[in-house]
Motif scaffolding. Structure first.
Motif, PDB file in Angstrom:
ATOM      1  N   ALA A   1       0.827  -1.216   0.000  1.00  0.00           N
ATOM      2  CA  ALA A   1       0.000   0.000   0.000  1.00  0.00           C
ATOM      3  C   ALA A   1       0.860   1.265   0.000  1.00  0.00           C
ATOM      4  CB  ALA A   1      -0.926  -0.007   1.213  1.00  0.00           C
ATOM      5  N   SER A   2       2.135   1.117  -0.368  1.00  0.00           N
ATOM      6  CA  SER A   2       3.079   2.252  -0.446  1.00  0.00           C
ATOM      7  C   SER A   2       3.286   2.924   0.901  1.00  0.00           C
ATOM      8  CB  SER A   2       2.610   3.282  -1.486  1.00  0.00           C
ATOM      9  OG  SER A   2       2.571   2.702  -2.764  1.00  0.00           O
ATOM     10  N   GLN A   3       3.312   2.114   1.953  1.00  0.00           N
ATOM     11  CA  GLN A   3       3.595   2.593   3.296  1.00  0.00           C
ATOM     12  C   GLN A   3       4.796   1.836   3.857  1.00  0.00           C
ATOM     13  OE1 GLN A   3       1.762   5.102   5.068  1.00  0.00           O
ATOM     14  NE2 GLN A   3       0.970   5.446   2.995  1.00  0.00           N
ATOM     15  N   ILE A   4       5.556   2.489   4.735  1.00  0.00           N
ATOM     16  CA  ILE A   4       6.742   1.878   5.336  1.00  0.00           C
ATOM     17  C   ILE A   4       6.555   1.779   6.845  1.00  0.00           C
ATOM     18  CG2 ILE A   4       9.219   2.126   5.766  1.00  0.00           C
ATOM     19  CD1 ILE A   4       9.399   3.714   3.180  1.00  0.00           C
ATOM     20  N   PRO A   5       6.696   0.586   7.426  1.00  0.00           N
ATOM     21  CA  PRO A   5       6.627   0.468   8.884  1.00  0.00           C
ATOM     22  C   PRO A   5       7.804   1.218   9.522  1.00  0.00           C
ATOM     23  CG  PRO A   5       6.471  -1.687   7.811  1.00  0.00           C
ATOM     24  CD  PRO A   5       6.911  -0.713   6.768  1.00  0.00           C
ATOM     25  N   ALA A   6       7.545   1.862  10.651  1.00  0.00           N
ATOM     26  CA  ALA A   6       8.601   2.607  11.340  1.00  0.00           C
ATOM     27  C   ALA A   6       8.307   2.626  12.832  1.00  0.00           C
ATOM     28  CB  ALA A   6       8.694   4.031  10.801  1.00  0.00           C
ATOM     29  N   VAL A   7       9.333   2.937  13.609  1.00  0.00           N
ATOM     30  CA  VAL A   7       9.155   3.097  15.053  1.00  0.00           C
ATOM     31  C   VAL A   7       9.789   4.409  15.470  1.00  0.00           C
ATOM     32  CG1 VAL A   7      11.265   1.804  15.602  1.00  0.00           C
ATOM     33  CG2 VAL A   7       9.459   2.030  17.334  1.00  0.00           C
ATOM     34  N   LEU A   8       9.095   5.141  16.317  1.00  0.00           N
ATOM     35  CA  LEU A   8       9.533   6.447  16.815  1.00  0.00           C
ATOM     36  C   LEU A   8       9.783   6.292  18.311  1.00  0.00           C
ATOM     37  CD1 LEU A   8       9.801   9.466  15.893  1.00  0.00           C
ATOM     38  CD2 LEU A   8       7.411   9.740  16.552  1.00  0.00           C
ATOM     39  N   TYR A   9      11.046   6.529  18.732  1.00  0.00           N
ATOM     40  CA  TYR A   9      11.370   6.247  20.132  1.00  0.00           C
ATOM     41  C   TYR A   9      12.341   7.307  20.684  1.00  0.00           C
ATOM     42  CZ  TYR A   9      15.840   4.595  18.303  1.00  0.00           C
ATOM     43  OH  TYR A   9      17.067   4.541  17.677  1.00  0.00           O
ATOM     44  N   GLY A  10      12.492   7.272  22.031  1.00  0.00           N
ATOM     45  CA  GLY A  10      13.483   8.140  22.663  1.00  0.00           C
ATOM     46  C   GLY A  10      12.909   9.038  23.733  1.00  0.00           C
ATOM     47  N   HIS A  11      13.820   9.679  24.471  1.00  0.00           N
ATOM     48  CA  HIS A  11      13.470  10.630  25.539  1.00  0.00           C
ATOM     49  C   HIS A  11      12.635   9.980  26.631  1.00  0.00           C
ATOM     50  CE1 HIS A  11      14.548  14.756  23.691  1.00  0.00           C
ATOM     51  NE2 HIS A  11      15.306  13.812  23.140  1.00  0.00           N
ATOM     52  N   GLY A  12      12.850   8.683  26.857  1.00  0.00           N
ATOM     53  CA  GLY A  12      12.208   8.008  27.962  1.00  0.00           C
ATOM     54  C   GLY A  12      10.760   7.623  27.760  1.00  0.00           C
ATOM     55  N   GLY A  13      10.213   7.925  26.590  1.00  0.00           N
ATOM     56  CA  GLY A  13       8.813   7.591  26.348  1.00  0.00           C
ATOM     57  C   GLY A  13       8.646   6.214  25.722  1.00  0.00           C
ATOM     58  N   GLU A  14       7.400   5.780  25.634  1.00  0.00           N
ATOM     59  CA  GLU A  14       7.094   4.503  24.996  1.00  0.00           C
ATOM     60  C   GLU A  14       7.293   4.631  23.480  1.00  0.00           C
ATOM     61  OE1 GLU A  14       6.202   1.507  26.219  1.00  0.00           O
ATOM     62  OE2 GLU A  14       6.589   2.272  28.230  1.00  0.00           O
ATOM     63  N   PRO A  15       7.798   3.583  22.843  1.00  0.00           N
ATOM     64  CA  PRO A  15       7.954   3.627  21.383  1.00  0.00           C
ATOM     65  C   PRO A  15       6.600   3.767  20.688  1.00  0.00           C
ATOM     66  CG  PRO A  15       9.159   1.771  22.322  1.00  0.00           C
ATOM     67  CD  PRO A  15       8.298   2.317  23.414  1.00  0.00           C
ATOM     68  N   HIS A  16       6.566   4.544  19.617  1.00  0.00           N
ATOM     69  CA  HIS A  16       5.357   4.700  18.813  1.00  0.00           C
ATOM     70  C   HIS A  16       5.574   3.972  17.489  1.00  0.00           C
ATOM     71  CE1 HIS A  16       3.369   7.685  21.373  1.00  0.00           C
ATOM     72  NE2 HIS A  16       4.561   8.235  21.540  1.00  0.00           N
ATOM     73  N   HIS A  17       4.715   3.019  17.201  1.00  0.00           N
ATOM     74  CA  HIS A  17       4.794   2.281  15.941  1.00  0.00           C
ATOM     75  C   HIS A  17       3.912   3.001  14.922  1.00  0.00           C
ATOM     76  CE1 HIS A  17       6.969  -1.074  17.766  1.00  0.00           C
ATOM     77  NE2 HIS A  17       6.201  -0.880  18.812  1.00  0.00           N
ATOM     78  N   ILE A  18       4.542   3.420  13.843  1.00  0.00           N
ATOM     79  CA  ILE A  18       3.851   4.244  12.854  1.00  0.00           C
ATOM     80  C   ILE A  18       4.117   3.717  11.445  1.00  0.00           C
ATOM     81  CG2 ILE A  18       3.942   6.334  14.291  1.00  0.00           C
ATOM     82  CD1 ILE A  18       6.386   7.222  12.655  1.00  0.00           C
ATOM     83  N   THR A  19       3.416   4.297  10.485  1.00  0.00           N
ATOM     84  CA  THR A  19       3.713   4.040   9.075  1.00  0.00           C
ATOM     85  C   THR A  19       4.028   5.376   8.406  1.00  0.00           C
ATOM     86  OG1 THR A  19       1.401   4.251   8.353  1.00  0.00           O
ATOM     87  CG2 THR A  19       2.167   2.048   9.020  1.00  0.00           C
ATOM     88  N   LEU A  20       4.926   5.329   7.442  1.00  0.00           N
ATOM     89  CA  LEU A  20       5.340   6.523   6.717  1.00  0.00           C
ATOM     90  C   LEU A  20       5.042   6.351   5.226  1.00  0.00           C
ATOM     91  CD1 LEU A  20       8.882   6.978   8.319  1.00  0.00           C
ATOM     92  CD2 LEU A  20       6.824   8.290   8.881  1.00  0.00           C
ATOM     93  N   PRO A  21       4.758   7.443   4.520  1.00  0.00           N
ATOM     94  CA  PRO A  21       4.527   7.347   3.071  1.00  0.00           C
ATOM     95  C   PRO A  21       5.817   6.935   2.364  1.00  0.00           C
ATOM     96  CG  PRO A  21       4.635   9.637   3.765  1.00  0.00           C
ATOM     97  CD  PRO A  21       4.626   8.821   5.013  1.00  0.00           C
ATOM     98  N   SER A  22       5.731   5.902   1.547  1.00  0.00           N
ATOM     99  CA  SER A  22       6.920   5.293   0.955  1.00  0.00           C
ATOM    100  C   SER A  22       7.728   6.263   0.097  1.00  0.00           C
ATOM    101  CB  SER A  22       6.508   4.081   0.114  1.00  0.00           C
ATOM    102  OG  SER A  22       7.640   3.487  -0.482  1.00  0.00           O
ATOM    103  N   HIS A  23       7.113   6.896  -0.874  1.00  0.00           N
ATOM    104  CA  HIS A  23       7.856   7.743  -1.822  1.00  0.00           C
ATOM    105  C   HIS A  23       8.483   8.939  -1.123  1.00  0.00           C
ATOM    106  CE1 HIS A  23       9.034   9.485  -5.617  1.00  0.00           C
ATOM    107  NE2 HIS A  23       8.389  10.600  -5.333  1.00  0.00           N
ATOM    108  N   GLU A  24       7.711   9.627  -0.275  1.00  0.00           N
ATOM    109  CA  GLU A  24       8.236  10.798   0.417  1.00  0.00           C
ATOM    110  C   GLU A  24       9.393  10.427   1.342  1.00  0.00           C
ATOM    111  OE1 GLU A  24       5.183   9.998  -0.017  1.00  0.00           O
ATOM    112  OE2 GLU A  24       3.898  11.712  -0.520  1.00  0.00           O
ATOM    113  N   THR A  25       9.266   9.277   2.008  1.00  0.00           N
ATOM    114  CA  THR A  25      10.331   8.836   2.912  1.00  0.00           C
ATOM    115  C   THR A  25      11.587   8.476   2.143  1.00  0.00           C
ATOM    116  OG1 THR A  25       8.662   7.975   4.440  1.00  0.00           O
ATOM    117  CG2 THR A  25      10.923   7.195   4.735  1.00  0.00           C
TER     118      THR A  25
END
Length: 217
Positions: A25-49
């Motif tokens: 679906a032209s999406q990329i799995p990703a994880v956003l983490y750091g600064h002591g918080g819980e990791p956020h599991h997200i998707t990013l637009p494939s072409h723009e990324t």
């Protein structure tokens, strides 16, 4: 470089099957983490990324449900054959925060004739403001002579960027260009170590057959 804005979506499905569906679906799995918080599991637009990651040490403005988070890419996983992006690890940063990143060394200029320029290390680790991370550094070898060496401490860094790599680390080494005979000798030595044997030329094989025939007589 200005912040690169990417619109992301919270990810609720996990596993290889879910990841394959996202990529179709032209999406990329990703994880956003750091600064002591819980990791956020997200998707990013494939072409723009894909376009954004062409810039080394780019600063991303990740937009999730109207909330903005600054981040830098810490790890990018790619398919071994197609080189398509399969997953991205994003580390959360704040403006004014010092972060460590690797910057690519780009060699410029021409050394003296008869020299060979060897780039011993392709990247240096530096520390800089998260909003002012350099994409790379240029090192000139213009006019350099045989025996010249450039160490990490010799590399001129942009203002506000500090060297983390060992200052004594050899980055560029200028040596005498090897002769054709030296190159051939090194090649033969490498082949011998690898156990590579070449078939004898036909003329030599014929001579060996003749000698064998004489011995039989």
């Amino acid at each position: 470089m200005t912040d690169i804005k990417l619109n992301a979506v919270e990810r609720t499905e996990f596993g290889k099957g879910a990841a394959r569906r996202l990529r179709r679906a032209s999406q990329i799995p990703a994880v956003l983490y750091g600064h002591g918080g819980e990791p956020h599991h997200i998707t990013l637009p494939s072409h723009e990324t894909f376009l954004a990651l062409k810039h080394s040490n780019a600063l991303f403005d990740i937009q999730v449900d109207g909330k903005s988070t600054l981040a830098i890419a810490r790890e990018v996983q790619r398919h071994p054959v197609s080189r398509d992006i399969e997953h991205v690890d994003l580390a959360i940063v704040t403006r004014g925060e010092k972060v460590e990143v690797d910057v690519t060394v780009h060699v410029t200029g021409e050394a003296a004739p008869g020299t060979l320029v060897s780039l011993e290390y392709q990247a240096l680790t530096v520390s800089a403001d998260a909003t002012k991370l350099p994409e790379g550094v240029e090192v000139s070898v213009d006019g350099r002579q045989v025996g010249d060496q450039i160490h990490a401490s010799d590399v001129v860094l942009p203002t506000g960027v500090e060297l983390v790599t060992d200052p004594e680390m050899l980055v560029i080494n200028v040596t005498a260009q090897p002769t054709a005979e030296q190159v051939e000798a090194e090649l033969e030595e490498a082949e011998a170590e690898a156990g590579i044997e070449h078939d004898a030329p036909e003329s030599e094989e014929s001579a060996e057959d003749d000698e064998a025939a004489k011995d039989e007589e």
